[in-house]
Write an enzyme that holds these catalytic residues in place. Structure first.
Site, PDB file in Angstrom:
ATOM      1  N   GLY A 143       0.844  -1.188   0.000  1.00 38.47           N
ATOM      2  CA  GLY A 143       0.000   0.000   0.000  1.00 38.47           C
ATOM      3  C   GLY A 143       0.879   1.236   0.000  1.00 38.47           C
ATOM      4  O   GLY A 143       2.010   1.199   0.505  1.00 38.47           O
ATOM      5  N   GLN A 156       2.949   9.945   1.155  1.00 39.93           N
ATOM      6  CA  GLN A 156       4.249   9.271   1.291  1.00 39.93           C
ATOM      7  C   GLN A 156       5.206   9.629   0.157  1.00 39.93           C
ATOM      8  O   GLN A 156       6.411   9.399   0.267  1.00 39.93           O
ATOM      9  CB  GLN A 156       4.067   7.746   1.356  1.00 39.93           C
ATOM     10  CG  GLN A 156       3.378   7.298   2.645  1.00 39.93           C
ATOM     11  CD  GLN A 156       3.259   5.787   2.699  1.00 39.93           C
ATOM     12  OE1 GLN A 156       2.332   5.217   2.151  1.00 39.93           O
ATOM     13  NE2 GLN A 156       4.222   5.137   3.332  1.00 39.93           N
ATOM     14  N   CYS A 202       5.686  -0.234   7.287  1.00 38.53           N
ATOM     15  CA  CYS A 202       5.331   0.992   6.578  1.00 38.53           C
ATOM     16  C   CYS A 202       6.518   1.395   5.708  1.00 38.53           C
ATOM     17  O   CYS A 202       7.659   1.396   6.187  1.00 38.53           O
ATOM     18  CB  CYS A 202       5.013   2.098   7.581  1.00 38.53           C
ATOM     19  SG  CYS A 202       4.611   3.679   6.802  1.00 38.53           S
ATOM     20  N   LEU A 203       6.254   1.711   4.449  1.00 36.92           N
ATOM     21  CA  LEU A 203       7.351   2.083   3.549  1.00 36.92           C
ATOM     22  C   LEU A 203       8.047   3.353   4.013  1.00 36.92           C
ATOM     23  O   LEU A 203       9.195   3.594   3.640  1.00 36.92           O
ATOM     24  CB  LEU A 203       6.827   2.268   2.120  1.00 36.92           C
ATOM     25  CG  LEU A 203       6.302   0.997   1.435  1.00 36.92           C
ATOM     26  CD1 LEU A 203       5.767   1.326   0.050  1.00 36.92           C
ATOM     27  CD2 LEU A 203       7.394  -0.067   1.353  1.00 36.92           C
ATOM     28  N   HIS A 256      -4.538   1.460   7.514  1.00 36.42           N
ATOM     29  CA  HIS A 256      -3.170   1.980   7.603  1.00 36.42           C
ATOM     30  C   HIS A 256      -2.977   3.130   6.603  1.00 36.42           C
ATOM     31  O   HIS A 256      -2.459   4.191   6.956  1.00 36.42           O
ATOM     32  CB  HIS A 256      -2.170   0.844   7.327  1.00 36.42           C
ATOM     33  CG  HIS A 256      -0.733   1.271   7.334  1.00 36.42           C
ATOM     34  ND1 HIS A 256       0.151   0.883   8.309  1.00 36.42           N
ATOM     35  CD2 HIS A 256      -0.033   2.055   6.475  1.00 36.42           C
ATOM     36  CE1 HIS A 256       1.343   1.426   8.043  1.00 36.42           C
ATOM     37  NE2 HIS A 256       1.259   2.141   6.938  1.00 36.42           N
ATOM     38  N   GLU A 257      -3.412   2.911   5.364  1.00 40.80           N
ATOM     39  CA  GLU A 257      -3.247   3.957   4.338  1.00 40.80           C
ATOM     40  C   GLU A 257      -4.151   5.153   4.637  1.00 40.80           C
ATOM     41  O   GLU A 257      -3.759   6.305   4.434  1.00 40.80           O
ATOM     42  CB  GLU A 257      -3.531   3.388   2.942  1.00 40.80           C
ATOM     43  CG  GLU A 257      -2.653   2.215   2.529  1.00 40.80           C
ATOM     44  CD  GLU A 257      -1.170   2.449   2.752  1.00 40.80           C
ATOM     45  OE1 GLU A 257      -0.714   3.601   2.648  1.00 40.80           O
ATOM     46  OE2 GLU A 257      -0.453   1.481   3.054  1.00 40.80           O
ATOM     47  N   HIS A 281      -2.580   7.554   6.928  1.00 38.94           N
ATOM     48  CA  HIS A 281      -1.613   8.463   6.299  1.00 38.94           C
ATOM     49  C   HIS A 281      -2.294   9.740   5.801  1.00 38.94           C
ATOM     50  O   HIS A 281      -1.691  10.814   5.832  1.00 38.94           O
ATOM     51  CB  HIS A 281      -0.915   7.784   5.113  1.00 38.94           C
ATOM     52  CG  HIS A 281       0.230   6.896   5.502  1.00 38.94           C
ATOM     53  ND1 HIS A 281       1.349   7.368   6.168  1.00 38.94           N
ATOM     54  CD2 HIS A 281       0.454   5.582   5.293  1.00 38.94           C
ATOM     55  CE1 HIS A 281       2.203   6.371   6.355  1.00 38.94           C
ATOM     56  NE2 HIS A 281       1.682   5.267   5.833  1.00 38.94           N
TER      57      HIS A 281
HETATM   58 ZN    ZN Z   1       2.544   3.434   5.935  1.00 46.19          ZN
END
Ligand code: ZN
Length: 165
Positions: free
Chosen positions: A44, A49, A92-93, A134-135, A138
């Site tokens: 995701g 991000q 998380c990226l 989660h997304e 953000h």
């Molecule tokens: Zn994340």
């Protein structure tokens, strides 16, 4: 299409609330978001991000198991959520190398606009529900660290910062 740089926590943009998406062409942005997500081995990726402060994210919860299921959610709203939260580890990226246990409702009902512009509503559970939440976080400037508190949070943040030195 191109891979864009992913912002790494504690970049201030990861703590900001994103603006609703208006009537605009997002094709290139969405293509770049998928390239960036797949390129980083993620499931995701939210627009903030990559520094685009708009309310959309891409996800694909199954591609690592060999079947792609790309999904775009624009201006998503969580309409309902199961009451009892369950814990599970999340990466998380923007916080590479860190897995944190986060409690979230196991199932959610989401309304969103698709890339083609039509509005959808559907129920999700399991890994997909977790990924969406989660997304969605953000888009409101929330990362996994924000789900911890006190000493636990300070420790996790300090450990991550140490790995970045
Ligand atoms: Zn994340």
């Amino acid at each position: 299409m191109s891979v864009r740089p992913i912002l790494i926590w504690p970049d201030a943009r990861l703590s900001q609330r994103c603006e609703p998406v208006g009537p605009e062409v997002l094709d290139e942005l969405i293509a770049d978001m998928f390239d960036t997500m797949y390129g980083a081995q993620g499931r995701g990726l939210a627009a903030p991000q990559i520094g685009v402060m708009k309310r959309l994210f891409v996800m694909d919860c199954t591609w690592k198991e060999g079947a792609r299921s790309p999904m775009v959610m624009i201006n998503p709203t969580i309409m309902a959520a199961e009451r009892l939260p369950v814990p599970a580890e999340e990466g998380c990226l923007s916080i590479p190398g860190v897995l944190l246990s986060v409690e979230r409702p196991k199932a959610v009902t989401v309304q969103w606009t698709a890339a083609e512009g039509d509005i959808h509503m559907a129920d999700f559970d399991g890994f997909e529900a977790r990924c969406i939440q989660h997304e969605f976080d953000h888009l409101n400037g929330t990362v996994t660290f924000d789900h911890l508190s006190g000493a636990e949070r300070a420790k996790a943040e300090a450990e991550f910062l140490e790995t970045r030195q």
